[in-house]
Design a protein around this motif. Structure first.
Motif, PDB file in Angstrom:
ATOM      1  N   HIS A 149       2.508  -4.977  14.164  1.00 54.93           N
ATOM      2  CA  HIS A 149       2.986  -5.014  12.710  1.00 54.93           C
ATOM      3  C   HIS A 149       3.217  -3.730  12.247  1.00 54.93           C
ATOM      4  CE1 HIS A 149       2.669  -6.678   8.377  1.00 54.93           C
ATOM      5  NE2 HIS A 149       2.235  -5.150   8.219  1.00 54.93           N
ATOM      6  N   ARG A 150       4.508  -3.380  11.978  1.00 55.22           N
ATOM      7  CA  ARG A 150       5.182  -1.944  11.568  1.00 55.22           C
ATOM      8  C   ARG A 150       5.382  -2.260  10.230  1.00 55.22           C
ATOM      9  NH1 ARG A 150       6.804   2.178  14.009  1.00 55.22           N
ATOM     10  NH2 ARG A 150       6.535   1.555  15.963  1.00 55.22           N
ATOM     11  N   GLU A 151       5.029  -1.108   9.450  1.00 56.31           N
ATOM     12  CA  GLU A 151       5.307  -0.877   7.896  1.00 56.31           C
ATOM     13  C   GLU A 151       5.562   0.698   7.844  1.00 56.31           C
ATOM     14  OE1 GLU A 151       2.968  -2.225   4.226  1.00 56.31           O
ATOM     15  OE2 GLU A 151       2.158  -3.579   6.152  1.00 56.31           O
ATOM     16  N   GLN A 152       6.573   0.899   7.097  1.00 56.89           N
ATOM     17  CA  GLN A 152       7.337   2.008   6.939  1.00 56.89           C
ATOM     18  C   GLN A 152       6.951   3.365   7.920  1.00 56.89           C
ATOM     19  OE1 GLN A 152       5.585   3.164   3.236  1.00 56.89           O
ATOM     20  NE2 GLN A 152       5.959   1.495   2.104  1.00 56.89           N
ATOM     21  N   ARG A 188      -3.865  -1.675   3.805  1.00 57.54           N
ATOM     22  CA  ARG A 188      -2.640  -1.099   4.508  1.00 57.54           C
ATOM     23  C   ARG A 188      -1.950  -0.045   3.731  1.00 57.54           C
ATOM     24  NH1 ARG A 188      -1.919  -6.524   5.605  1.00 57.54           N
ATOM     25  NH2 ARG A 188      -0.556  -6.832   4.302  1.00 57.54           N
ATOM     26  N   GLN A 189      -1.978  -0.191   2.328  1.00 58.31           N
ATOM     27  CA  GLN A 189      -1.459   0.822   1.555  1.00 58.31           C
ATOM     28  C   GLN A 189      -2.169   2.162   1.577  1.00 58.31           C
ATOM     29  OE1 GLN A 189       1.886   0.599  -0.041  1.00 58.31           O
ATOM     30  NE2 GLN A 189       1.627   2.648  -0.146  1.00 58.31           N
ATOM     31  N   LEU A 239      -0.937   3.986   4.646  1.00 58.13           N
ATOM     32  CA  LEU A 239       0.104   4.491   4.559  1.00 58.13           C
ATOM     33  C   LEU A 239       0.053   5.882   3.583  1.00 58.13           C
ATOM     34  CD1 LEU A 239       2.189   1.017   3.978  1.00 58.13           C
ATOM     35  CD2 LEU A 239       2.227   2.592   6.034  1.00 58.13           C
ATOM     36  N   ALA A 284      -3.571  -6.139   1.538  1.00 56.85           N
ATOM     37  CA  ALA A 284      -2.271  -5.226   1.505  1.00 56.85           C
ATOM     38  C   ALA A 284      -2.710  -3.831   0.771  1.00 56.85           C
ATOM     39  CB  ALA A 284      -1.444  -5.860   0.076  1.00 56.85           C
ATOM     40  N   ALA A 318      -3.596  -5.079  11.718  1.00 59.22           N
ATOM     41  CA  ALA A 318      -3.100  -5.846  10.592  1.00 59.22           C
ATOM     42  C   ALA A 318      -3.777  -7.300  10.451  1.00 59.22           C
ATOM     43  CB  ALA A 318      -1.586  -5.997  10.897  1.00 59.22           C
TER      44      ALA A 318
END
Length: 99
Positions: free
Chosen positions: A5-8, A67-68, A71, A64, A16
């Motif tokens: 699971h890749r984000e930014q 995860r934020q 990030l 969410a 994830a």
């Protein structure tokens, strides 16, 4: 097969799914107690969830938000090419006009 699971530019991997399955709201302490040893990977290295979230004391209302929080807190080595812009070297010059 490994879950990804890749984000930014940050790879959460199996973490994830763990965050998605967790019951919220949850404090940062609860999340790090449960998943702190999971690795978060990015272009120039990796960090554990514990290390990334150590400075925080928030409560996350959802996966969410968790995860934020990651990030927002990963180290500078996750940024990639610092100072990179695809807008050219002089895009912020005061005489430039864009229509």
């Amino acid at each position: 097969m490994t879950d990804t699971h890749r984000e930014q530019g940050v790879e959460f991997g199996e973490l994830a799914a763990r965050l998605d399955g967790h019951e919220y709201p949850a404090t940062i302490d609860e999340l790090t107690d449960e998943y702190g040893e999971y690795k978060i990977e990015f272009a120039d290295g990796s960090e554990t969830l514990s290390a990334v979230l150590a400075p925080l004391t928030d409560t996350c209302a959802s996966a969410a938000e968790a995860r934020q929080a990651v990030l927002n807190s990963v180290s500078g080595s996750a940024v990639g090419r610092k100072g990179y812009t695809d807008r050219g070297a002089f895009s912020s010059a005061p005489n430039n006009v864009s229509f």
